[in-house]
Motif scaffolding. Structure first.
Motif, short mmCIF file in Angstrom:
data_model
loop_
_atom_site.label_atom_id
_atom_site.label_comp_id
_atom_site.label_asym_id
_atom_site.label_seq_id
_atom_site.Cartn_x
_atom_site.Cartn_y
_atom_site.Cartn_z
N PRO A 105 0.83 -1.22 0.00
CA PRO A 105 0.00 0.00 0.00
C PRO A 105 0.86 1.27 0.00
N PRO A 132 -6.99 -11.28 2.85
CA PRO A 132 -5.65 -11.18 2.28
C PRO A 132 -5.36 -12.20 1.18
N TRP A 157 -8.98 -7.00 -0.55
CA TRP A 157 -7.73 -7.65 -0.16
C TRP A 157 -7.36 -7.43 1.30
N GLN A 158 -7.93 -6.39 1.92
CA GLN A 158 -7.62 -6.10 3.32
C GLN A 158 -8.36 -7.05 4.24
#
Length: 258
Positions: A38, A88, A84-85
């Motif tokens: 990120p 994962p 995706w957070q």
């Protein structure tokens, strides 16, 4: 087919363009960032914390980037609103699928623009078929997207776009052909470039102030720093918002450094 959304909506995306690609510290990016990491400016809400100050903070590359709506489509459709957070294990497939989806949406944007050209009516039926096929490919799963032969599909669509451009410019005599040309820093202020083809041309830092660019084709041209102030862009062909933001225009506002 229903009209497809081909403009980025960051509020409906999981900040894929802020995480998936790598940044190299340069005039476009103030930092080095590995792929899949990120950006330091990314907030917990998946929105950029310096969005209104990107240029001043050294992130011009973010200003000129355009996903053509690929980010929100991947997030909302391909991955059903997941991110995706929270999951994962989805990061790899989401990040890998982004460049494929982006290229498909960019191609759809070009085809949509070609369908707006009245002179290109002879190829409208084939363009509509190409648009539907491209949208169908973009509707595939992440695995199908990553297996897709983009070059093969593009090779079938590009001739239609070129034909549409030729038809739209056919009525202009003595039009210039600068396809793929190296025009870096070229001085063309006030030039008559009506109907010119700049397809794939390098126009970095070129001076096109007050030039007549009506019906000129800018497909894939590199317009970083190109001075378009005062230029007549009436009916210009295939000029993306990303290209406009990369160029110097009347709307560019000088903002003092904080």
């Amino acid at each position: 087919m229903a009209e497809r959304e081909l403009r980025a909506d960051c509020s409906r995306c999981a900040a894929l363009c802020c995480v998936a690609p790598a940044f190299a510290k340069s005039s476009d990016f103030a930092i080095n960032k590995p792929a899949g990491t990120p950006c330091r400016n990314l907030g917990g809400d998946f929105l950029c914390t310096i969005h209104e100050r990107l240029d001043q903070r050294g992130f011009h590359g973010c200003v000129v980037f355009d996903c053509f709506g690929a980010g929100q489509r991947l997030t909302q459709e391909t991955f059903g609103g997941q991110d995706w957070q929270a999951r994962p294990e989805l990061a790899g497939p989401m990040f890998a699928a982004l460049p494929v989806m982006r290229q498909l949406h960019e191609l759809m944007w070009y085809v949509t623009e070609a369908l707006k050209l009245g002179e290109a009516k002879p190829v409208h039926p084939k363009l509509r078929d190409a648009l539907a096929k491209t949208d169908q490919l973009a509707a595939g799963s992440a695995e199908e997207l990553m297996r897709l032969d983009l070059d093969a599909h593009r090779s079938r669509v590009n001739p239609l776009l070129q034909r549409a451009s030729e038809l739209a410019r056919a009525g202009i005599r003595n039009r210039m052909d600068h396809r793929g040309a190296n025009l870096i820093g070229r001085r063309m202020r006030g030039a008559d470039l009506r109907g010119a083809s700049f397809r794939g041309a390098l126009l970095i830092g070129a001076d096109l102030r007050d030039a007549d660019l009506r019906r000129a084709d800018f497909t894939g041209a590199d317009l970083r720093g190109t001075d378009l102030r005062g230029a007549d862009l009436t009916g210009v062909l295939f000029l993306t918002e990303s290209q406009r933001r990369a160029a110097v225009t009347e709307t560019a506002i000088e903002t003092p450094q904080p």
